[in-house]
Design an enzyme around this catalytic site. Structure first.
Site, PDB file in Angstrom:
ATOM      1  N   ASN A 180      -1.070  -3.284   4.886  1.00  0.00           N
ATOM      2  CA  ASN A 180      -0.516  -4.556   5.339  1.00  0.00           C
ATOM      3  C   ASN A 180      -0.507  -4.565   6.864  1.00  0.00           C
ATOM      4  O   ASN A 180      -0.867  -3.568   7.514  1.00  0.00           O
ATOM      5  CB  ASN A 180       0.871  -4.809   4.735  1.00  0.00           C
ATOM      6  CG  ASN A 180       1.917  -3.784   5.161  1.00  0.00           C
ATOM      7  OD1 ASN A 180       1.858  -3.222   6.259  1.00  0.00           O
ATOM      8  ND2 ASN A 180       2.893  -3.539   4.302  1.00  0.00           N
ATOM      9  N   ASP A 232       0.200  -3.827  -4.510  1.00  0.00           N
ATOM     10  CA  ASP A 232      -0.539  -2.967  -5.441  1.00  0.00           C
ATOM     11  C   ASP A 232      -1.504  -3.794  -6.286  1.00  0.00           C
ATOM     12  O   ASP A 232      -2.642  -3.377  -6.544  1.00  0.00           O
ATOM     13  CB  ASP A 232       0.438  -2.204  -6.335  1.00  0.00           C
ATOM     14  CG  ASP A 232       1.321  -1.257  -5.538  1.00  0.00           C
ATOM     15  OD1 ASP A 232       0.825  -0.691  -4.551  1.00  0.00           O
ATOM     16  OD2 ASP A 232       2.497  -1.100  -5.895  1.00  0.00           O
TER      17      ASP A 232
END
Length: 290
Positions: A180, A232
């Site tokens: 991220n 995920d």
């Protein structure tokens, strides 16, 4: 483009998630009442393996649980999702990994991970085939991740979370790194990595090739229920889409659509459609898997 989704082997963590959902996350020293408690299967590795299986890929899990009630529950949950668990070690004397999570009404969270059995397994002696995509994260020991990378004969992917300094030997072996935006900033070496996918929450995602931004895709507007498993699910979808032959922009768009479904689901391992449905949703012809 491939007519079938690839085989994905996930080497990573398997946890029991103990989740307290509250109106807001408490400040240091503060007690917040009125929470709702749930127990769910989790762990970044298990979350990614389950997502890959639910999206239609062939998923194999390499990891460890304790020889306790929680561990047997995690194994059953993985199997029920269609994940091959023959590579999951059951360690006598070690507790199954646990994540203590607080989630607020906006889906934001704070997480403390107690690794337990995740710290006790090895990939020594394992072999990976040349057509096998190997996906790792950093909730297990770095030596295990490095050993998996060096043993991988095919496409190797690292979800570099949680962020930490990465040895050059590991980065050089990565065909793809997924992070991220915060992790991207915390790992400066990624600026020179071969291929990096970065997620930006409501601002979508992008792919960088040797530090140059080469593709991007916007995020879908959604109501957030829980962000725990969204990254995920995005990671699993991106790997499947890229390995199925979609270009960078299309793969990002598909993964964003999967991530959008994931944040709208309160589970750490959300219910997902098949990958081809997300491909159709973003308007791409020639759906993989058909």
């Amino acid at each position: 483009m491939s007519t079938r989704l690839p085989a994905v082997t996930v080497v990573g963590s398997i946890n029991l998630d103990i989740i307290a959902t509250t109106d807001r996350i408490p400040s240091p020293g503060e007690t917040v009442g009125g929470g709702a408690l749930t127990h769910q299967p989790g762990g970044k590795g298990a979350n990614q393996a389950v997502a890959a299986a639910r999206l239609g890929g062939s998923a194999r899990m390499i990891g460890a649980v304790g020889d306790d009630a929680q561990g047997h529950l995690m194994l059953a949950s993985l199997s029920d999702a269609g994940v091959d668990t023959t590579g999951v070690a059951v360690l006598d004397g070690d507790a199954t990994g646990t994540a203590l999570i607080v989630v607020d009404r906006d889906g934001e969270n704070q997480i403390v991970v107690c690794p337990g059995a995740n710290s006790g397994f090895s990939v020594e002696g394992l072999q990976f085939g040349p057509d096998e995509t190997v996906l790792c994260q950093l909730e297990v020991g770095l030596p295990v991740v490095l050993e998996a990378a060096l043993r991988s004969a095919g496409f190797f992917v690292l979800n570099a979370a949680p962020a930490m300094d990465l040895p050059a030997e590991l980065l050089e072996r990565c065909d793809l790194v997924v992070v991220n935006e915060t992790e991207y900033q915390l790992i400066p070496a990624l600026a020179e990595a071969r291929l990096v996918a970065v997620t930006y929450g409501k601002d979508g995602s992008a792919i960088f090739e040797n530090g140059r931004r080469v593709a991007e895709a916007p995020a879908a507007a959604v109501t957030v229920a829980n962000t725990i498993g969204a990254g995920d699910a995005f990671c699993a979808a991106l790997v499947l889409a890229l390995r199925a032959g979609f270009d960078y922009s299309t793969a990002l768009a598909v993964a964003n659509a999967v991530g959008a479904d994931a944040v709208g689901d309160p589970s750490s391992q959300p219910a997902l459609a098949r990958l081809e449905e997300y491909v159709a949703r973003v308007g791409v012809a020639g759906v993989a898997g058909q």
